[in-house]
Design a protein around this motif. Structure first.
Motif, mmCIF file in Angstrom:
data_model
loop_
_atom_site.group_PDB
_atom_site.id
_atom_site.type_symbol
_atom_site.label_atom_id
_atom_site.label_comp_id
_atom_site.label_asym_id
_atom_site.label_seq_id
_atom_site.Cartn_x
_atom_site.Cartn_y
_atom_site.Cartn_z
ATOM 1 N N LEU A 25 -64.174 -5.890 -24.052
ATOM 2 C CA LEU A 25 -63.015 -5.957 -24.897
ATOM 3 C C LEU A 25 -62.166 -4.981 -24.106
ATOM 4 C CD1 LEU A 25 -61.944 -5.811 -27.184
ATOM 5 C CD2 LEU A 25 -62.582 -4.244 -28.062
ATOM 6 N N ALA A 26 -62.468 -4.296 -23.422
ATOM 7 C CA ALA A 26 -61.386 -3.223 -22.989
ATOM 8 C C ALA A 26 -61.208 -4.419 -21.539
ATOM 9 C CB ALA A 26 -62.045 -2.330 -21.831
ATOM 10 N N ALA A 27 -61.049 -4.782 -21.416
ATOM 11 C CA ALA A 27 -60.472 -5.578 -20.402
ATOM 12 C C ALA A 27 -59.566 -6.663 -20.679
ATOM 13 C CB ALA A 27 -62.055 -6.727 -19.109
ATOM 14 N N ARG A 28 -60.412 -7.068 -22.200
ATOM 15 C CA ARG A 28 -59.219 -8.027 -22.360
ATOM 16 C C ARG A 28 -58.236 -7.769 -23.061
ATOM 17 N NH1 ARG A 28 -61.697 -12.447 -26.727
ATOM 18 N NH2 ARG A 28 -59.356 -13.353 -27.555
ATOM 19 N N LEU A 29 -58.291 -6.750 -23.379
ATOM 20 C CA LEU A 29 -57.355 -5.229 -23.971
ATOM 21 C C LEU A 29 -55.931 -5.212 -22.668
ATOM 22 C CD1 LEU A 29 -58.801 -3.470 -26.852
ATOM 23 C CD2 LEU A 29 -57.503 -5.280 -27.333
ATOM 24 N N ALA A 30 -56.636 -4.482 -21.961
ATOM 25 C CA ALA A 30 -55.698 -4.430 -20.553
ATOM 26 C C ALA A 30 -55.257 -5.936 -20.056
ATOM 27 C CB ALA A 30 -56.539 -3.733 -19.700
ATOM 28 N N GLN A 31 -55.273 -7.314 -20.606
ATOM 29 C CA GLN A 31 -54.283 -8.038 -20.203
ATOM 30 C C GLN A 31 -53.515 -8.239 -21.148
ATOM 31 O OE1 GLN A 31 -57.028 -11.533 -20.828
ATOM 32 N NE2 GLN A 31 -58.282 -10.983 -18.811
ATOM 33 N N GLY A 32 -52.570 -7.655 -21.545
ATOM 34 C CA GLY A 32 -52.006 -7.616 -22.123
ATOM 35 C C GLY A 32 -51.391 -8.822 -23.305
ATOM 36 N N GLU A 33 -52.247 -9.512 -23.297
ATOM 37 C CA GLU A 33 -52.178 -10.320 -24.583
ATOM 38 C C GLU A 33 -51.844 -10.387 -25.783
ATOM 39 O OE1 GLU A 33 -53.244 -15.303 -24.623
ATOM 40 O OE2 GLU A 33 -55.047 -14.252 -24.384
#
Lengths: 200, 200
Positions: A127-135
């Motif tokens: 989830l953290a990685a996904r949030l970091a993507q900026g989308e």
């Protein structure tokens, strides 16, 4: 003692269903054998196929037989909204009741250190990685309003803020159609404290 | 809308179980996939095997995967006593609660002309032939104390008398541990009328 070992085996196997004790299992087995053998065969095939093929969506961790589930793959969902929920059943409830058109992230549980369930078990690194993507621009936290659910929500909100994503939480208050008299004290106190001005 | 068609199919298939609506079916499917895939596979195999192999005992019409069921084939059962019951579940109840050591005859229903269930559907021709053989000396009629059950009992009693077999009926009266105040009027009237002298 049952006259048929296969029948006894079926009754025993039915008890793996939640909320089914020996009496219900017996009634189910008799019903299937007496009146609905076709339904029994259909159920047997559906079970085998689902257990074998249904895995988890790579993107949202919901149940899916394809690597990415239909909702995550859909082009018509708003990709800037992400709703974190505890279980697939919650997703179904939200889809049925609200007009939400964003995406989901299914935790498949809640933070519970005593049971050995930490951030890793809930896929929070993902989830953290996904949030970091900026989308994602808003993380809607829809965990259950229990002690563990609240702790999980707190953790998720921190995670969102670290990635520059706005965290939000479902509103608490009186249920629609409920009566003040029968609402529990915690809910009433919360609803009272969070009262809002009536726009003129 | 479910994210997984196979999951939706499993939920639909689970609804063939008696007393399981869409909410319970959903809970069962999620439980099996989340926590007990092994139990699901076991259930699938047990269902397929039972539906395929469990038929009816040639002698007593109970469920059995062999031509003659274990009870009918047993050498230790008293062959002079035959107990007529409506369903296999009744046999299980009698076996568990009483010390009955005779044989059974499962009607798989009760006389109900309006539903097209006559003597032939209950295998009463088979029962008559068996009574005529002379091995049975008492036919214990244990149909349910409902209108249709009583009608069936009456018919069975005639059948027994024609073959020179003594028909008997389970006792009616107050249930053990029940209170007079809460017993239905019919049962109380029957218990009052059938009162027996207390032996000194």
């Amino acid at each position: 003692m049952s006259a048929s070992p296969l029948l006894a085996q079926l009754i025993e196997a039915l008890r793996c269903l939640p909320g089914v004790g020996s009496k219900s299992a017996q009634r189910m087995a008799y019903h299937l054998l007496e009146r609905d053998r076709e339904g029994g065969l259909r159920l047997s095939a559906a079970l085998a196929e689902a257990v074998e093929k249904v895995g988890h969506c790579e993107s949202c961790r919901d149940f899916s037989e394809t690597p990415v589930c239909a909702i995550c793959a859909s082009a018509s969902r708003e990709r800037g909204l992400l709703c974190a929920i505890e279980s697939p059943a919650d997703r179904l409830a939200i889809e049925t009741a609200t007009g939400y058109r964003g995406l989901y992230f299914v935790l498949q549980g809640r933070l519970s250190p005593l049971d050995g369930i930490g951030p890793k078990e809930l896929g929070l690194d993902k989830l953290a990685a996904r949030l970091a993507q900026g989308e994602v621009r808003e993380l809607i936290i829809a965990t259950n309003p229990t002690v563990e659910g609240e702790a999980t929500a707190h953790y998720l909100a921190q995670l969102a803020r670290q990635a520059g994503v706005t965290p939000s939480r479902l509103a608490h208050g009186l249920p629609l159609g409920g009566e003040l008299e029968y609402v529990d004290r915690g809910t009433l106190a919360h609803a009272f404290g969070s009262r809002s001005e009536i726009p003129s």
